[in-house]
Design a protein around this motif. Structure first.
Motif, PDB file in Angstrom:
ATOM      1  N   UNK A 145      16.029  49.261   4.467  1.00  0.00           N
ATOM      2  CA  UNK A 145      17.028  50.294   4.640  1.00  0.00           C
ATOM      3  C   UNK A 145      16.890  50.945   6.007  1.00  0.00           C
ATOM      4  N   UNK A 146      17.758  51.869   6.342  1.00  0.00           N
ATOM      5  CA  UNK A 146      17.749  52.464   7.683  1.00  0.00           C
ATOM      6  C   UNK A 146      16.603  53.435   7.930  1.00  0.00           C
ATOM      7  N   UNK A 147      15.994  53.989   6.863  1.00  0.00           N
ATOM      8  CA  UNK A 147      14.991  55.031   7.075  1.00  0.00           C
ATOM      9  C   UNK A 147      13.667  54.727   6.367  1.00  0.00           C
ATOM     10  N   UNK A 194       0.773  54.409  13.600  1.00  0.00           N
ATOM     11  CA  UNK A 194       1.318  53.387  14.492  1.00  0.00           C
ATOM     12  C   UNK A 194       2.615  53.858  15.138  1.00  0.00           C
ATOM     13  N   UNK A 195       3.444  54.508  14.371  1.00  0.00           N
ATOM     14  CA  UNK A 195       4.710  55.021  14.906  1.00  0.00           C
ATOM     15  C   UNK A 195       4.436  56.084  15.969  1.00  0.00           C
ATOM     16  N   UNK A 196       3.469  56.966  15.715  1.00  0.00           N
ATOM     17  CA  UNK A 196       3.122  57.995  16.698  1.00  0.00           C
ATOM     18  C   UNK A 196       2.625  57.356  17.992  1.00  0.00           C
ATOM     19  N   UNK A 238       6.307  51.040   0.264  1.00  0.00           N
ATOM     20  CA  UNK A 238       7.458  51.531   1.041  1.00  0.00           C
ATOM     21  C   UNK A 238       7.045  52.821   1.738  1.00  0.00           C
ATOM     22  N   UNK A 239       7.317  52.873   3.032  1.00  0.00           N
ATOM     23  CA  UNK A 239       6.967  54.050   3.828  1.00  0.00           C
ATOM     24  C   UNK A 239       8.249  54.609   4.438  1.00  0.00           C
ATOM     25  N   UNK A 240       8.532  55.878   4.168  1.00  0.00           N
ATOM     26  CA  UNK A 240       9.728  56.528   4.695  1.00  0.00           C
ATOM     27  C   UNK A 240       9.472  57.029   6.116  1.00  0.00           C
ATOM     28  N   UNK A 241      10.436  56.752   7.011  1.00  0.00           N
ATOM     29  CA  UNK A 241      10.330  57.155   8.404  1.00  0.00           C
ATOM     30  C   UNK A 241      11.684  57.617   8.905  1.00  0.00           C
ATOM     31  N   UNK A 242      11.708  58.105  10.133  1.00  0.00           N
ATOM     32  CA  UNK A 242      12.976  58.420  10.781  1.00  0.00           C
ATOM     33  C   UNK A 242      13.669  57.124  11.216  1.00  0.00           C
ATOM     34  N   UNK A 243      14.968  57.193  11.402  1.00  0.00           N
ATOM     35  CA  UNK A 243      15.737  55.999  11.755  1.00  0.00           C
ATOM     36  C   UNK A 243      15.212  55.369  13.055  1.00  0.00           C
ATOM     37  N   UNK A 244      14.959  56.221  14.083  1.00  0.00           N
ATOM     38  CA  UNK A 244      14.472  55.687  15.358  1.00  0.00           C
ATOM     39  C   UNK A 244      13.080  55.086  15.205  1.00  0.00           C
ATOM     40  N   UNK A 279       9.319  50.425  15.155  1.00  0.00           N
ATOM     41  CA  UNK A 279       8.254  49.676  14.497  1.00  0.00           C
ATOM     42  C   UNK A 279       8.665  48.237  14.232  1.00  0.00           C
ATOM     43  N   UNK A 280       9.885  48.038  13.775  1.00  0.00           N
ATOM     44  CA  UNK A 280      10.349  46.679  13.470  1.00  0.00           C
ATOM     45  C   UNK A 280      10.431  45.843  14.741  1.00  0.00           C
ATOM     46  N   UNK A 281      10.715  46.468  15.868  1.00  0.00           N
ATOM     47  CA  UNK A 281      10.779  45.726  17.131  1.00  0.00           C
ATOM     48  C   UNK A 281       9.421  45.141  17.516  1.00  0.00           C
TER      49      UNK A 281
END
Length: 616
Positions: free
Chosen positions: A512-514, A537-539, A483-489, A494-496
């Motif tokens: 979950x949302x975050x 990847x998010x960056x 599990x990796x915690x991220x910001x909601x956006x 990433x899921x998109x």
């Protein structure tokens, strides 16, 4: 008394001049751009003492009449912008190089400026600006039918503090030459000449506008080797067009100084563009090597903001991801079209390594020992040596042994290949293998030396890249999903792209949302920092809209696997294996260089070999 004071106008002008005219090369840039905007077809530039003593620029543009000449030295007066019907001024549709109306008054406020201009059918007039003080118009002499001559002397004499930060005359001269070269690259239909301290350093005649003329201009500036080893780039996407020339990967440099980027014929320095150029060559160059390129982006001015800085060296794109993707895609397409081609300079470098040694010193060597004579006795002529004896050719097996190729012939006796077959293949037909590492092939007009490990490494890597592109990446399921915690956006972003991630073997889903849950990772990656990879990847998605971290990591792993699983140096190959390797190289893109940017083969032309032996 108020603590806030209004600055005098002359002080305001000198402060503003520091933004526009940073150094002599900045003044040259502004004046050359003014000449080009005026329709000049030839521009002469002269500079003395690094441009600090004098800069003289003369052009054959449209020139200026008296009223325009007086307005030209006033701040924010320009002919490049026109009011619209509603009285507003459009700063989003700029089609000229200059538009701010600051260059000439800025120079006049910190130096001694003399302008002589003659419009078509008019008289030549002169105006002077000395440290901000403007003189009246005066009649003057001008050699041409029309144009402008600008004489700028004692640059920064009115701001002595700026002079302390100037570099040496040599450095300033180099900066001026570099600026003129950039302008000349962008405008191949304009002739340029440059003199520095009385020495002619550049003379370029106007070329016909178009790809051929541009390549001739680039070759004249960057060297004929660039013209011989440059790939044509011409791609368009959604109204943006990229043209220009990029060097072969094996034609690279140790720094990024030879990368030239232009937007609507304006030389720019943009991190987005240089980053895209680096990414396009990531598969072909080592980290300490840099490609040569001159790329031109053509875009609707309304999708571009050039009013970012007074020097106009920076731009902003409305859709930077579109431009970046176009550059990477166009360059990769151009590199793929090169096939197995390698730079011509590889052969030139190889030829310089040959040295003709005199035979005379060999006569003075100590006599061999008896054991050494016994070792070579079977291959020596009968003693006493008879100069008139008939020469008997040495057999292939004996020659191979004598040359130290192997204790026995490396190959079966070379297979005779018909001359027509040699002519049919660009890399020729294999003739021998030496030191169990290099393949010697005969071509129609020379020979090719192939590094078998480097060549096969590239072939294996390209096969792995094709498999990745087709989604054939094996996944490895995690025993305990991470599990990796991220910001909601960031989670949504990433899921998109989960489908794109799945094709590369990375399975993620929202938790979950975050936070996100990682179930599978690419099998090639083994034990890796999953949390760090996801954040990278998010960056990448946030900044570039691309999954660069995963692609680059996968490419690096594939490169390592290709290196470990390729034909090793020291492995004997038979004639069929060697020819099969050559044929596969001819059919595989990018096979001219290995994964680290080194050449996989060297081609020597027969005429060059004959020169080594004085036959030509």
């Amino acid at each position: 008394m108020s603590n806030i004071q209004r600055l005098p106008q002359d002080t305001i002008n000198r402060i503003a001049a520091g933004e526009v005219v940073e150094r002599p090369a900045s003044a040259v840039k502004e004046l050359v751009e003014n000449a080009i905007d005026a329709g000049a077809r030839h521009i002469d530039i002269r500079a003395e003492q690094g441009g600090l003593s004098r800069i003289l620029i003369e052009d054959n543009g449209s020139g200026m009449a008296g009223p325009d000449l007086e307005l030209a030295v006033e701040r924010h007066a320009t002919s490049k912008l026109k009011p619209q019907a509603d009285g507003t001024w459009d700063l989003l549709h700029i089609q000229t190089l200059g538009f701010r109306g600051e260059a000439l008054p800025s120079m006049g406020s910190v130096a001694r400026l003399n302008i002589v201009s003659k419009s078509r059918g008019g008289d030549a007039l002169a105006i002077q600006v000395d440290g901000g003080a403007v003189s009246g118009l005066k009649p003057a002499a001008f050699g041409g039918d029309h144009g402008t001559r600008i004489d700028l002397r004692d640059l920064f004499y009115a701001t002595p503090a700026r002079l302390k930060f100037m570099k040496s005359e040599r450095s300033e001269n180099m900066a001026i030459a570099e600026e003129v070269k950039r302008q000349a690259m962008a405008h191949e239909d304009v002739g340029f000449s440059l003199e520095l301290d009385g020495k002619r350093v550049l003379k370029l005649f106007a070329e016909q506008a178009g790809f051929e003329g541009r390549l001739r201009r680039l070759a004249a500036i960057l060297g004929s080797d660039f013209g011989d080893n440059a790939l044509l780039i011409d791609q368009a996407r959604e109204g943006v067009r990229l043209t220009g020339y990029a060097g072969l990967p094996t034609f690279s440099r140790g720094n990024a100084m030879h990368q030239y980027l232009f937007v609507n014929n304006r030389p720019v320095r943009d991190k987005l563009l240089t980053g895209a150029l680096r990414a396009a060559y990531a598969d072909f160059l080592a980290r300490d090597r840099h490609p040569l390129a001159a790329l031109f982006v053509e875009i609707d001015p309304q999708d571009l903001d050039v009013n970012v800085h007074p020097a106009k060296a920076e731009v902003r794109f409305r859709d930077p991801n579109l431009v970046r993707g176009l550059i990477i895609g166009a360059l990769k397409h151009g590199l793929a079209s090169a096939g197995h081609r390698a730079a011509t300079t590889v052969a030139q470098t190889a030829l310089t390594g040959f040295r003709v040694e005199s035979v005379q010193p060999l006569l003075n060597l100590n006599r061999p020992t008896p054991s050494q004579i016994a070792a070579v006795r079977p291959y020596m002529a009968p003693e006493p040596f008879a100069p008139t004896a008939r020469f008997e050719p040495v057999s292939y097996e004996t020659a191979a042994y004598a040359l130290g190729v192997s204790e026995a012939p490396v190959l079966e006796r070379p297979v005779d290949v018909a001359a027509s077959a040699v002519d049919a293949f660009p890399l020729g037909a294999a003739r021998a293998q030496i030191h169990e590492t290099y393949i010697i092939a005969q071509t129609a007009d020379g020979l090719v030396i192939v590094d078998q490990h480097a060549a096969h490494e590239r072939l294996v890597y390209e096969e792995m890249k094709v498999a990745m592109a087709q989604g054939h990446v094996q996944s490895q399921s995690l025993l305990i999903p991470e599990i990796v915690d991220l910001e909601r956006e960031e989670v949504a972003r990433l899921v998109a792209r989960r489908d794109d991630l799945a094709t590369m073997g990375l399975q993620v889903e929202a938790f979950g949302p975050t936070s996100v849950l990682v179930r599978d990772i690419p099998a090639l990656m083994g034990d890796c920092d999953i949390s760090g990879l996801v954040r990278d990847l998010v960056d990448d998605l946030t900044e570039h809209g691309e999954l660069l971290a995963l692609k680059e990591r996968m490419a690096e792993i594939c490169g390592d696997h290709a290196c470990r699983h390729s034909v090793r140096s020291g492995r004997r190959l038979n004639a069929h294996e060697m020819n099969a390797l050559l044929r596969q190289m001819e059919a595989t893109p990018h096979s001219g260089q290995c994964n680290h940017g080194r050449p996989t083969y060297v081609e020597l032309k027969l005429k060059d070999i004959e020169k080594l032996f004085g036959r030509r």
